[in-house]
Write a protein that holds these residues in place. Sequence first.
Motif, mmCIF file in Angstrom:
data_model
loop_
_atom_site.group_PDB
_atom_site.id
_atom_site.type_symbol
_atom_site.label_atom_id
_atom_site.label_comp_id
_atom_site.label_asym_id
_atom_site.label_seq_id
_atom_site.Cartn_x
_atom_site.Cartn_y
_atom_site.Cartn_z
ATOM 1 N N ASP A 584 0.810 -1.225 0.000
ATOM 2 C CA ASP A 584 0.000 0.000 0.000
ATOM 3 C C ASP A 584 0.838 1.267 0.000
ATOM 4 O OD1 ASP A 584 -2.341 -1.475 0.003
ATOM 5 O OD2 ASP A 584 -2.475 -1.515 2.187
ATOM 6 N N LEU A 585 2.134 1.147 -0.293
ATOM 7 C CA LEU A 585 2.969 2.343 -0.393
ATOM 8 C C LEU A 585 2.738 3.086 -1.698
ATOM 9 C CD1 LEU A 585 6.354 1.071 1.099
ATOM 10 C CD2 LEU A 585 4.655 2.553 2.173
ATOM 11 N N ALA A 586 2.107 2.425 -2.665
ATOM 12 C CA ALA A 586 1.785 3.109 -3.914
ATOM 13 C C ALA A 586 0.781 4.229 -3.687
ATOM 14 C CB ALA A 586 1.244 2.102 -4.935
ATOM 15 N N GLN A 587 -0.091 4.060 -2.710
ATOM 16 C CA GLN A 587 -1.033 5.130 -2.383
ATOM 17 C C GLN A 587 -0.367 6.232 -1.576
ATOM 18 O OE1 GLN A 587 -4.352 3.298 -0.416
ATOM 19 N NE2 GLN A 587 -4.853 1.961 -2.165
ATOM 20 N N LEU A 588 0.676 5.877 -0.831
ATOM 21 C CA LEU A 588 1.394 6.883 -0.054
ATOM 22 C C LEU A 588 2.325 7.712 -0.932
ATOM 23 C CD1 LEU A 588 1.956 8.015 2.787
ATOM 24 C CD2 LEU A 588 3.756 6.284 3.022
ATOM 25 N N PHE A 589 2.899 7.080 -1.956
ATOM 26 C CA PHE A 589 3.778 7.775 -2.910
ATOM 27 C C PHE A 589 3.198 7.641 -4.318
ATOM 28 C CE2 PHE A 589 6.541 5.860 0.409
ATOM 29 C CZ PHE A 589 6.887 7.038 1.072
ATOM 30 N N PRO A 590 2.079 8.302 -4.615
ATOM 31 C CA PRO A 590 1.425 8.115 -5.919
ATOM 32 C C PRO A 590 2.258 8.639 -7.084
ATOM 33 C CG PRO A 590 0.388 9.904 -4.701
ATOM 34 C CD PRO A 590 1.353 9.269 -3.762
ATOM 35 N N LEU A 591 3.003 9.723 -6.885
ATOM 36 C CA LEU A 591 3.789 10.272 -7.980
ATOM 37 C C LEU A 591 4.978 9.368 -8.316
ATOM 38 C CD1 LEU A 591 3.789 14.060 -6.996
ATOM 39 C CD2 LEU A 591 2.309 12.870 -8.623
ATOM 40 N N VAL A 592 5.605 8.785 -7.310
ATOM 41 C CA VAL A 592 6.697 7.844 -7.559
ATOM 42 C C VAL A 592 6.169 6.603 -8.268
ATOM 43 C CG1 VAL A 592 8.519 6.471 -6.490
ATOM 44 C CG2 VAL A 592 7.922 8.712 -5.542
ATOM 45 N N ASP A 593 5.016 6.133 -7.816
ATOM 46 C CA ASP A 593 4.400 4.965 -8.457
ATOM 47 C C ASP A 593 4.038 5.262 -9.904
ATOM 48 O OD1 ASP A 593 2.995 2.245 -8.226
ATOM 49 O OD2 ASP A 593 1.349 3.555 -8.835
ATOM 50 N N ARG A 594 3.552 6.474 -10.173
ATOM 51 C CA ARG A 594 3.204 6.849 -11.551
ATOM 52 C C ARG A 594 4.436 6.862 -12.442
ATOM 53 N NH1 ARG A 594 0.869 12.736 -12.331
ATOM 54 N NH2 ARG A 594 -0.526 11.953 -10.676
ATOM 55 N N LEU A 595 5.538 7.385 -11.943
ATOM 56 C CA LEU A 595 6.761 7.444 -12.743
ATOM 57 C C LEU A 595 7.321 6.045 -13.001
ATOM 58 C CD1 LEU A 595 8.810 9.292 -14.101
ATOM 59 C CD2 LEU A 595 10.049 9.423 -11.925
ATOM 60 N N ILE A 596 7.270 5.170 -12.008
ATOM 61 C CA ILE A 596 7.746 3.799 -12.204
ATOM 62 C C ILE A 596 6.910 3.088 -13.262
ATOM 63 C CG2 ILE A 596 7.970 1.553 -11.067
ATOM 64 C CD1 ILE A 596 8.696 2.999 -8.510
ATOM 65 N N ARG A 597 5.607 3.294 -13.249
ATOM 66 C CA ARG A 597 4.734 2.665 -14.240
ATOM 67 C C ARG A 597 5.034 3.185 -15.651
ATOM 68 N NH1 ARG A 597 -0.147 0.267 -12.186
ATOM 69 N NH2 ARG A 597 -0.093 0.164 -9.906
ATOM 70 N N LEU A 598 5.353 4.471 -15.775
ATOM 71 C CA LEU A 598 5.683 5.017 -17.086
ATOM 72 C C LEU A 598 6.980 4.413 -17.633
ATOM 73 C CD1 LEU A 598 4.777 8.779 -16.543
ATOM 74 C CD2 LEU A 598 3.554 7.129 -17.968
ATOM 75 N N VAL A 599 7.956 4.226 -16.755
ATOM 76 C CA VAL A 599 9.218 3.623 -17.201
ATOM 77 C C VAL A 599 9.009 2.163 -17.581
ATOM 78 C CG1 VAL A 599 11.555 3.018 -16.475
ATOM 79 C CG2 VAL A 599 10.589 5.231 -15.843
ATOM 80 N N LEU A 600 8.181 1.446 -16.814
ATOM 81 C CA LEU A 600 7.914 0.045 -17.140
ATOM 82 C C LEU A 600 7.163 -0.098 -18.454
ATOM 83 C CD1 LEU A 600 6.886 -1.459 -13.674
ATOM 84 C CD2 LEU A 600 8.941 -1.947 -14.994
ATOM 85 N N THR A 601 6.431 0.936 -18.844
ATOM 86 C CA THR A 601 5.674 0.867 -20.092
ATOM 87 C C THR A 601 6.581 0.871 -21.311
ATOM 88 O OG1 THR A 601 3.876 2.039 -18.977
ATOM 89 C CG2 THR A 601 3.775 1.954 -21.362
ATOM 90 N N LEU A 602 7.793 1.388 -21.196
ATOM 91 C CA LEU A 602 8.706 1.421 -22.338
ATOM 92 C C LEU A 602 8.967 0.008 -22.845
ATOM 93 C CD1 LEU A 602 11.311 4.050 -21.089
ATOM 94 C CD2 LEU A 602 9.580 4.368 -22.861
ATOM 95 N N PRO A 603 8.942 -0.209 -24.156
ATOM 96 C CA PRO A 603 9.082 -1.572 -24.700
ATOM 97 C C PRO A 603 10.529 -2.050 -24.648
ATOM 98 C CG PRO A 603 8.918 -0.005 -26.491
ATOM 99 C CD PRO A 603 8.729 0.790 -25.219
ATOM 100 N N VAL A 604 10.687 -3.366 -24.667
ATOM 101 C CA VAL A 604 12.001 -3.995 -24.694
ATOM 102 C C VAL A 604 12.193 -4.779 -25.977
ATOM 103 C CG1 VAL A 604 13.531 -5.640 -23.544
ATOM 104 C CG2 VAL A 604 12.132 -4.090 -22.184
ATOM 105 N N SER A 605 11.259 -5.659 -26.286
ATOM 106 C CA SER A 605 11.363 -6.472 -27.500
ATOM 107 C C SER A 605 9.970 -6.731 -28.041
ATOM 108 C CB SER A 605 12.071 -7.806 -27.208
ATOM 109 O OG SER A 605 11.247 -8.642 -26.416
#
Length: 674
Positions: A584-605
């Motif tokens: 439940d730390l994603a709700q405590l740090f919503p902006l950090v969680d949002r940035l991590i999700r954006l980086v994970l969205t980048l494609p690899v292969s």
Amino acid sequence: MSDHPKPKRFKNMFAFYKKDVDNQTSTPVASETPMPCSDCHSSLPIKEIETPSEHDTNVPPTVTNVPIESPIQADPGLREMIYSLPVNHQDHIRRQYILMGPCQPKLQNYPQTFDGRNNRRFQYRWFTLFPWMEYSEAKDIAKVVLDNAPKHAMYIAPSIQKEILDIIATKIRSRIRAEIGDAKFCILVDESLDVSHKEQMAIIIRFVDEDGFLQERFLEIVTVEDTTSANLKKHICIVLSRNNLQVENIRGQGYDGASNMRGQFHGLKTLFLEDCPYAYYVHCFAHRLQLALNACARDLKDIQEAEIAESLADGNLETGKGLNQIHSLKRACMTRWGSHFASISTLVHVFEEITQLLQSMMNDKDLLGSVRGDAKGYLKALRAFDFVFCLLLTNKVMGITDLLSQALQKQSQDIVNAMNLVSSTKALLQALRDDGWNSFFQSVLRFGENHGLEMPNMDAAYSMGTGRGCQQHNVVTNEHYYHFDMFNMIIDVQMMELNDRFTEETIELLIWSSALDPKNQFKNFDMEKICKLAEMFYPEDFDASEVIALRLQLEHYKYQVVFDKDFQKLSSLAQLCRRLVETDLAQLFPLVDRLIRLVLTLPVSTATTERAFSAMKIIKTRLRNKMEDGYLSGCMMLHIEKQYVDTIDSDEVIDHFESIGDHRAQFRYSILYL
């Protein structure tokens, strides 16, 4: 003439049933047995026809009530299949069931059944709506008797089946769309020819779901007239619009290195960047690695001789398919990931068998002289020290890069972890070049001794060409030549190709993204880089006030996450995202969680698109090469995203089917209670 008996006249069908006055009194009358009621379970005697004797030609057959072994059951759940009964009784029993009518008992309370969500029970009023329905009191099921069901509404036509398939595929796409929600996503696109030589384009959506899991879902496969970037973009936008996905929410593009995809001026990535400047393009990492390996293999002249030996032995050694190819030579392909390492490692494993095969071909007098001559030449090249040296060195180098190749083919690989694997692969190759010569050369000597090869004197001068004096320009020893001109040169070529294909210095986005990586106890954690990442690359998702708030959240994030021992055990950004949601730390740090999700969205292969094309080859075969585009897309959706099929409610499919048009009969209960 009068002594001869009068010839018999052949009787026709009407004469057989003609009344005979003389025998009328002797003919017994078959008694009809009353039919049971709908809720009666007693047995019925069956009328059996007695054939008259040979002399009584004018006597019609008599019918007696003789019960058969399998009695007629009113309850449909207790009936035996008609085809299992004696052949002479099947037609009569079928007529008896038709005369009985459907079994429709009226019970005071029908038993309840739990369907997974609610308790349900049969309703007696359904008999009025569906007079052809039967109910089994013994098994508490309702069924449709095909003899009583409407012949014009059996719903087995191919068009109806395709319609139901399209409904299920639409339901699955709706589930995928619900998983995406308001999250940003990435598109993975690739095209390939099917068996009917149509250009098919597979579209994959990459996103992070609510639980923090990185997903890559098959969306649709589309037939395109041509592969120009403008036409591909048009079809992609149509598919996205049909699924209520906005182009403005794209945060990544993953294609191969074709010019129509990555073109700087008119490529597909450029066209999408014009509409969404934050849809960053990443060239498929697996495709980059394959190009680097192929470029290194082309620089080795002796590897071509290995391919010749493979092609020669391919038709004579054991050839398996799939997992059976462990001990057989595998056909190498320029675009098949990992195939070269499998081919070379197998060649090393069956080196002795190939040598014996070539020797037997060389001594076989039944073969043509040209074939025996070729076998002798191949055997000489195969047992040459130069060939064995290059074979073992290439096997060593590709063994180091094989882990990276296999990791890039995994689904939902995050880009930061992929870059870490690239860095570790480069470090291993550099360590092999600096400190691996002695151990490698000892392995070459052991291989030569085990197979009886002639080994050169490493202290002697290396002989160039045919060994003539005019060809010897630079006099060096054999050890110097194989160490510096072969060993170091091959590794340098591989390192150069990897550096050209995976240039970290030119990918600033990946450098800033590594600051979020939890690997090595958050070794690369840097608040300034994280804030610059949000400010420079995602200004659409973080305004100026949110960047300031992000910096404040990172202060607390550093003490509650970075310094936490449980989080320090994580090794990838995808694991970090899931752990933040679980705690439940994603709700405590919503902006950090949002940035991590954006980086994970980048494609690899684009490995998921390649798997979609593999499924297409299974579904659309040479014998089914005229499949319609919608039918092919629906079949591929059910095949690839099969985990969603069990979650689709049958009631929803039936309601959707009823709502799309008028049908001849009620579809809902005839399917639900079969």
